[in-house]
Design a protein around this motif. Structure first.
Motif, PDB file in Angstrom:
ATOM      1  N   THR A  71      56.832  26.045  45.858  1.00  0.00           N
ATOM      2  CA  THR A  71      57.095  25.944  47.292  1.00  0.00           C
ATOM      3  C   THR A  71      58.157  24.873  47.502  1.00  0.00           C
ATOM      4  N   ARG A  72      58.554  24.670  48.749  1.00  0.00           N
ATOM      5  CA  ARG A  72      59.593  23.672  49.004  1.00  0.00           C
ATOM      6  C   ARG A  72      59.050  22.247  48.949  1.00  0.00           C
ATOM      7  N   LYS A  73      57.725  22.109  48.923  1.00  0.00           N
ATOM      8  CA  LYS A  73      57.129  20.771  48.918  1.00  0.00           C
ATOM      9  C   LYS A  73      56.342  20.440  47.655  1.00  0.00           C
ATOM     10  N   CYS A  74      55.913  21.441  46.939  1.00  0.00           N
ATOM     11  CA  CYS A  74      55.105  21.201  45.741  1.00  0.00           C
ATOM     12  C   CYS A  74      55.138  22.429  44.853  1.00  0.00           C
ATOM     13  N   VAL A  75      54.670  22.249  43.618  1.00  0.00           N
ATOM     14  CA  VAL A  75      54.420  23.394  42.742  1.00  0.00           C
ATOM     15  C   VAL A  75      52.941  23.378  42.394  1.00  0.00           C
ATOM     16  N   ILE A  76      52.343  24.557  42.391  1.00  0.00           N
ATOM     17  CA  ILE A  76      50.915  24.685  42.092  1.00  0.00           C
ATOM     18  C   ILE A  76      50.770  25.523  40.826  1.00  0.00           C
ATOM     19  N   ILE A  77      50.303  24.887  39.751  1.00  0.00           N
ATOM     20  CA  ILE A  77      50.090  25.594  38.495  1.00  0.00           C
ATOM     21  C   ILE A  77      48.801  26.399  38.622  1.00  0.00           C
ATOM     22  N   THR A  78      48.864  27.665  38.287  1.00  0.00           N
ATOM     23  CA  THR A  78      47.739  28.559  38.537  1.00  0.00           C
ATOM     24  C   THR A  78      46.754  28.579  37.368  1.00  0.00           C
ATOM     25  N   ARG A  79      45.766  29.419  37.516  1.00  0.00           N
ATOM     26  CA  ARG A  79      44.793  29.682  36.452  1.00  0.00           C
ATOM     27  C   ARG A  79      44.648  31.203  36.389  1.00  0.00           C
ATOM     28  N   PRO A  80      45.454  31.870  35.544  1.00  0.00           N
ATOM     29  CA  PRO A  80      45.492  33.334  35.545  1.00  0.00           C
ATOM     30  C   PRO A  80      44.125  33.981  35.370  1.00  0.00           C
ATOM     31  N   GLY A  81      43.961  35.104  36.050  1.00  0.00           N
ATOM     32  CA  GLY A  81      42.696  35.816  35.983  1.00  0.00           C
ATOM     33  C   GLY A  81      42.504  36.593  34.702  1.00  0.00           C
ATOM     34  N   ALA A  82      43.610  37.020  34.090  1.00  0.00           N
ATOM     35  CA  ALA A  82      43.515  37.723  32.808  1.00  0.00           C
ATOM     36  C   ALA A  82      43.250  36.700  31.705  1.00  0.00           C
ATOM     37  N   GLN A  83      42.144  36.848  31.006  1.00  0.00           N
ATOM     38  CA  GLN A  83      41.739  35.863  30.002  1.00  0.00           C
ATOM     39  C   GLN A  83      42.832  35.637  28.957  1.00  0.00           C
ATOM     40  N   SER A  84      43.492  36.690  28.534  1.00  0.00           N
ATOM     41  CA  SER A  84      44.515  36.563  27.494  1.00  0.00           C
ATOM     42  C   SER A  84      45.746  35.799  27.969  1.00  0.00           C
ATOM     43  N   PRO A 111      36.126  27.370  38.883  1.00  0.00           N
ATOM     44  CA  PRO A 111      36.162  28.778  38.490  1.00  0.00           C
ATOM     45  C   PRO A 111      37.214  29.607  39.239  1.00  0.00           C
ATOM     46  N   GLY A 112      38.118  28.942  39.916  1.00  0.00           N
ATOM     47  CA  GLY A 112      39.164  29.673  40.625  1.00  0.00           C
ATOM     48  C   GLY A 112      40.125  30.357  39.672  1.00  0.00           C
ATOM     49  N   THR A 113      40.568  31.539  40.050  1.00  0.00           N
ATOM     50  CA  THR A 113      41.642  32.206  39.315  1.00  0.00           C
ATOM     51  C   THR A 113      42.704  32.640  40.312  1.00  0.00           C
ATOM     52  N   VAL A 114      43.956  32.445  39.937  1.00  0.00           N
ATOM     53  CA  VAL A 114      45.089  32.865  40.748  1.00  0.00           C
ATOM     54  C   VAL A 114      46.215  33.300  39.821  1.00  0.00           C
ATOM     55  N   GLU A 115      46.828  34.424  40.121  1.00  0.00           N
ATOM     56  CA  GLU A 115      48.106  34.789  39.522  1.00  0.00           C
ATOM     57  C   GLU A 115      49.088  34.898  40.674  1.00  0.00           C
ATOM     58  N   ALA A 116      50.200  34.189  40.579  1.00  0.00           N
ATOM     59  CA  ALA A 116      51.082  34.078  41.737  1.00  0.00           C
ATOM     60  C   ALA A 116      51.844  35.360  42.051  1.00  0.00           C
ATOM     61  N   GLY A 117      51.710  36.375  41.220  1.00  0.00           N
ATOM     62  CA  GLY A 117      52.178  37.706  41.613  1.00  0.00           C
ATOM     63  C   GLY A 117      51.406  38.223  42.811  1.00  0.00           C
ATOM     64  N   ASP A 118      50.271  37.584  43.096  1.00  0.00           N
ATOM     65  CA  ASP A 118      49.451  37.926  44.258  1.00  0.00           C
ATOM     66  C   ASP A 118      49.855  37.133  45.503  1.00  0.00           C
ATOM     67  N   ILE A 119      50.913  36.339  45.427  1.00  0.00           N
ATOM     68  CA  ILE A 119      51.268  35.476  46.557  1.00  0.00           C
ATOM     69  C   ILE A 119      52.677  35.771  47.049  1.00  0.00           C
ATOM     70  N   MET A 120      52.779  36.074  48.335  1.00  0.00           N
ATOM     71  CA  MET A 120      54.078  36.337  48.965  1.00  0.00           C
ATOM     72  C   MET A 120      54.400  35.231  49.955  1.00  0.00           C
ATOM     73  N   THR A 134      43.043  37.432  41.077  1.00  0.00           N
ATOM     74  CA  THR A 134      42.968  36.284  41.985  1.00  0.00           C
ATOM     75  C   THR A 134      41.676  36.370  42.773  1.00  0.00           C
ATOM     76  N   ASN A 135      40.781  35.400  42.570  1.00  0.00           N
ATOM     77  CA  ASN A 135      39.489  35.463  43.253  1.00  0.00           C
ATOM     78  C   ASN A 135      39.470  34.593  44.511  1.00  0.00           C
ATOM     79  N   GLN A 136      38.383  34.700  45.266  1.00  0.00           N
ATOM     80  CA  GLN A 136      38.279  33.973  46.537  1.00  0.00           C
ATOM     81  C   GLN A 136      38.327  32.466  46.318  1.00  0.00           C
ATOM     82  N   GLU A 137      37.667  31.990  45.283  1.00  0.00           N
ATOM     83  CA  GLU A 137      37.680  30.550  44.997  1.00  0.00           C
ATOM     84  C   GLU A 137      39.095  30.066  44.710  1.00  0.00           C
ATOM     85  N   GLY A 138      39.834  30.841  43.928  1.00  0.00           N
ATOM     86  CA  GLY A 138      41.213  30.466  43.647  1.00  0.00           C
ATOM     87  C   GLY A 138      42.063  30.462  44.893  1.00  0.00           C
TER      88      GLY A 138
END
Length: 255
Positions: A71-84, A111-120, A134-138
């Protein structure tokens, strides 16, 4: 306007990437050429491209979009939902590179999972797809972090597509490519919606970069609709990446 882009050269084991497609296995040598052409197209938009080395232990690692939200103010490192793919977000060269560009670095926690392909991203607002990856917690963690920096977010449940941006692409100037399940979604009623025909659904995954729009090769109706809006179009072949559920947006972090 974007100034920087991060990409990663495809792994020599790309043929082992996760896939739900029935397109055959990607050909490594062809994927390399397509990736080089992708980088070449990006440079035409005026951005500086950082190219990371291939990570052969991670067949999907060229899809760098999923491991961070820039983003223009920060970067958020995700936790991918695909285990591999989970360890991709912690690869040292990626983390070091993100710290080079950002002072504010956040991360999604278990336990949050996010893949930023899910974020527009639409300005300072972020639509977050709730998917198998990407789960609700993520999503909750993501929105909390965004709000910390004066940004906003909301969730969008997915029913048919892998990632949110499989079926949506924001082209700035209130123009939104929409396909499939998103065509009648009231969340997107305020946009000038450019509907993508079912036979060219893959073509909905385009990316806007500094008044250019990169469009996947082989989707002439999508290309024509974007050209009709007045954008400069760059056509890039992504056929090998489609074989493992990847597209134009997946292959880069843009900020």
């Amino acid at each position: 306007m974007f100034k920087n882009v991060i990409v990663r050269i495809p792994s020599k084991h790309i043929s082992e990437g996760i896939t739900s497609a029935n397109e055959g296995k990607p050909i490594y040598e062809k994927a390399l050429v397509q990736h080089e052409n992708y980088v070449s197209a990006l440079t035409k938009t005026g951005v500086n491209v950082t190219v990371l080395k291939p990570e052969d232990d991670f067949p999907d690692s060229c899809f760098v979009e999923d491991v961070a939200l820039c983003t223009r103010k920060c970067v958020i490192i995700t936790r991918p939902g695909a285990q591999s793919r989970r360890q991709e977000a912690a690869l040292p060269d990626m983390v070091t590179t993100l710290h080079k560009f950002y002072d504010n670095v956040e991360s999604i926690k278990e336990p949050g999972t996010v893949e930023a392909g899910d974020i527009m991203m639409v300005g300072d607002h972020f639509y977050i797809g709730l998917s198998a990856r990407t789960n609700q917690e993520g999503a909750n963690q993501m929105i909390e972090i965004l709000e910390k920096y004066g940004l906003t977010g909301e969730t969008v449940p997915l029913k048919e597509v892998l990632h949110l941006k499989t079926g949506l692409a924001y082209l700035e100037n209130n123009n939104l490519l929409v396909s499939g399940e998103f065509k009648n979604d009231p969340r997107f009623s305020k946009f000038n919606k450019i509907e993508i025909d079912p036979d060219e659904a893959y073509g909905a995954n385009c990316i806007w970069v500094n008044d250019y729009v990169l469009v996947p090769a082989g989707y002439p109706k999508v290309q024509q609709k974007i050209e009709n809006l007045g954008y400069k179009v760059l056509v890039v072949d992504t056929s090998e990446f489609r074989k493992i559920d990847g597209g134009l947006s997946c292959l880069s972090l843009r900020f």
